[in-house]
Design a protein around this motif. Sequence first.
Motif, PDB file in Angstrom:
ATOM      1  N   TYR A  41      -8.064  38.833   3.747  1.00  0.00           N
ATOM      2  CA  TYR A  41      -8.104  38.384   2.355  1.00  0.00           C
ATOM      3  C   TYR A  41      -8.900  39.360   1.501  1.00  0.00           C
ATOM      4  O   TYR A  41      -8.546  39.630   0.346  1.00  0.00           O
ATOM      5  CB  TYR A  41      -8.737  36.995   2.289  1.00  0.00           C
ATOM      6  CG  TYR A  41      -8.830  36.434   0.884  1.00  0.00           C
ATOM      7  CD1 TYR A  41      -7.710  35.933   0.231  1.00  0.00           C
ATOM      8  CD2 TYR A  41     -10.058  36.405   0.222  1.00  0.00           C
ATOM      9  CE1 TYR A  41      -7.806  35.424  -1.049  1.00  0.00           C
ATOM     10  CE2 TYR A  41     -10.157  35.899  -1.063  1.00  0.00           C
ATOM     11  CZ  TYR A  41      -9.029  35.410  -1.696  1.00  0.00           C
ATOM     12  OH  TYR A  41      -9.134  34.912  -2.961  1.00  0.00           O
ATOM     13  N   ALA A  42      -9.986  39.906   2.071  1.00  0.00           N
ATOM     14  CA  ALA A  42     -10.842  40.840   1.331  1.00  0.00           C
ATOM     15  C   ALA A  42     -10.297  42.259   1.346  1.00  0.00           C
ATOM     16  O   ALA A  42     -10.953  43.187   0.886  1.00  0.00           O
ATOM     17  CB  ALA A  42     -12.249  40.827   1.917  1.00  0.00           C
ATOM     18  N   LYS A  43      -9.076  42.409   1.884  1.00  0.00           N
ATOM     19  CA  LYS A  43      -8.421  43.720   1.942  1.00  0.00           C
ATOM     20  C   LYS A  43      -9.240  44.708   2.771  1.00  0.00           C
ATOM     21  O   LYS A  43      -9.520  45.825   2.347  1.00  0.00           O
ATOM     22  CB  LYS A  43      -8.148  44.260   0.532  1.00  0.00           C
ATOM     23  CG  LYS A  43      -7.221  43.357  -0.269  1.00  0.00           C
ATOM     24  CD  LYS A  43      -6.960  43.902  -1.664  1.00  0.00           C
ATOM     25  CE  LYS A  43      -6.038  42.962  -2.435  1.00  0.00           C
ATOM     26  NZ  LYS A  43      -5.765  43.431  -3.809  1.00  0.00           N
ATOM     27  N   THR A  44      -9.627  44.259   3.958  1.00  0.00           N
ATOM     28  CA  THR A  44     -10.323  45.058   4.953  1.00  0.00           C
ATOM     29  C   THR A  44     -11.460  45.905   4.370  1.00  0.00           C
ATOM     30  O   THR A  44     -11.326  47.106   4.216  1.00  0.00           O
ATOM     31  CB  THR A  44      -9.342  45.977   5.710  1.00  0.00           C
ATOM     32  OG1 THR A  44      -8.663  46.806   4.757  1.00  0.00           O
ATOM     33  CG2 THR A  44      -8.339  45.172   6.497  1.00  0.00           C
ATOM     34  N   PRO A  45     -12.583  45.262   4.048  1.00  0.00           N
ATOM     35  CA  PRO A  45     -13.721  45.996   3.483  1.00  0.00           C
ATOM     36  C   PRO A  45     -14.279  47.074   4.402  1.00  0.00           C
ATOM     37  O   PRO A  45     -15.019  47.954   3.945  1.00  0.00           O
ATOM     38  CB  PRO A  45     -14.755  44.890   3.240  1.00  0.00           C
ATOM     39  CG  PRO A  45     -14.352  43.770   4.126  1.00  0.00           C
ATOM     40  CD  PRO A  45     -12.864  43.831   4.193  1.00  0.00           C
ATOM     41  N   TYR A  46     -13.924  47.018   5.686  1.00  0.00           N
ATOM     42  CA  TYR A  46     -14.402  48.035   6.622  1.00  0.00           C
ATOM     43  C   TYR A  46     -13.393  49.162   6.814  1.00  0.00           C
ATOM     44  O   TYR A  46     -13.484  49.914   7.783  1.00  0.00           O
ATOM     45  CB  TYR A  46     -14.722  47.405   7.976  1.00  0.00           C
ATOM     46  CG  TYR A  46     -16.040  46.670   7.992  1.00  0.00           C
ATOM     47  CD1 TYR A  46     -17.236  47.355   8.122  1.00  0.00           C
ATOM     48  CD2 TYR A  46     -16.082  45.284   7.870  1.00  0.00           C
ATOM     49  CE1 TYR A  46     -18.449  46.695   8.131  1.00  0.00           C
ATOM     50  CE2 TYR A  46     -17.280  44.613   7.880  1.00  0.00           C
ATOM     51  CZ  TYR A  46     -18.465  45.320   8.014  1.00  0.00           C
ATOM     52  OH  TYR A  46     -19.661  44.657   8.014  1.00  0.00           O
ATOM     53  N   ALA A  47     -12.448  49.284   5.910  1.00  0.00           N
ATOM     54  CA  ALA A  47     -11.449  50.343   6.027  1.00  0.00           C
ATOM     55  C   ALA A  47     -12.124  51.713   5.999  1.00  0.00           C
ATOM     56  O   ALA A  47     -13.133  51.922   5.336  1.00  0.00           O
ATOM     57  CB  ALA A  47     -10.437  50.234   4.891  1.00  0.00           C
ATOM     58  N   GLY A  48     -11.548  52.642   6.723  1.00  0.00           N
ATOM     59  CA  GLY A  48     -12.075  54.000   6.727  1.00  0.00           C
ATOM     60  C   GLY A  48     -12.968  54.277   7.926  1.00  0.00           C
ATOM     61  O   GLY A  48     -13.221  53.412   8.765  1.00  0.00           O
TER      62      GLY A  48
END
Length: 216
Positions: free
Chosen positions: A167-174
Amino acid sequence: MEEAKPSRKMFLEIVQELRSLIRNENIRTGEKLPSERVLAERLGAGRSTIREALRSLELLGLIETRRGEGTFLSDYRQHQLVDVLAAFIMQEPKSMEDVRQTMQIHEKDAVARASADCEVRQLPLWDSLTAAVSSDLPVRREDVIREILVAAGNRLSLKIWYLLNAYAKTPYAGNADAKERSAILEMIRAIQNGDGNGAREAYVRWAALVSEQRGN
């Protein structure tokens, strides 16, 4: 017979390979999966790593282990938690910051649980993570936090986190940068040493660095 040295292969990679195996071999709901020994041979990983991967799938309700019988593919559609949470979020939309704070509650709890559990602290996972984070290869932030959540073993918390993360659009992306890697290594060492306070403090520093990278 157990391998002399734990596999350095990240068990989330094994999870992905297991899912591909289930799909490619058309293993249906209720059918038995290959044994740990067979999976270890076919996927080129240690028995302990295979065991961790199976445990993570069981925590998500995707498989079930029956004592004395083996491991079987579950009917994930019977698990209604994700549907209930999704409906709640749609009816009562929260700000992204509210969602992120809720994720951090689950993440801190996972760090604390891992630090307090002697068996969890002995998992080869931590050496695998340390090797990955200490290398020059890219390390995905989401892989690190998800590994910790799975290791902590709270099925309900893990499912809630998965939904909030999407839902938070994968805040741990990267990938983690050098400063983040330092905080992650400190967190892992503290977990292995059973230092819950130190592990949480290192986690908070890492979370702040990730937030800074997102520009929040």
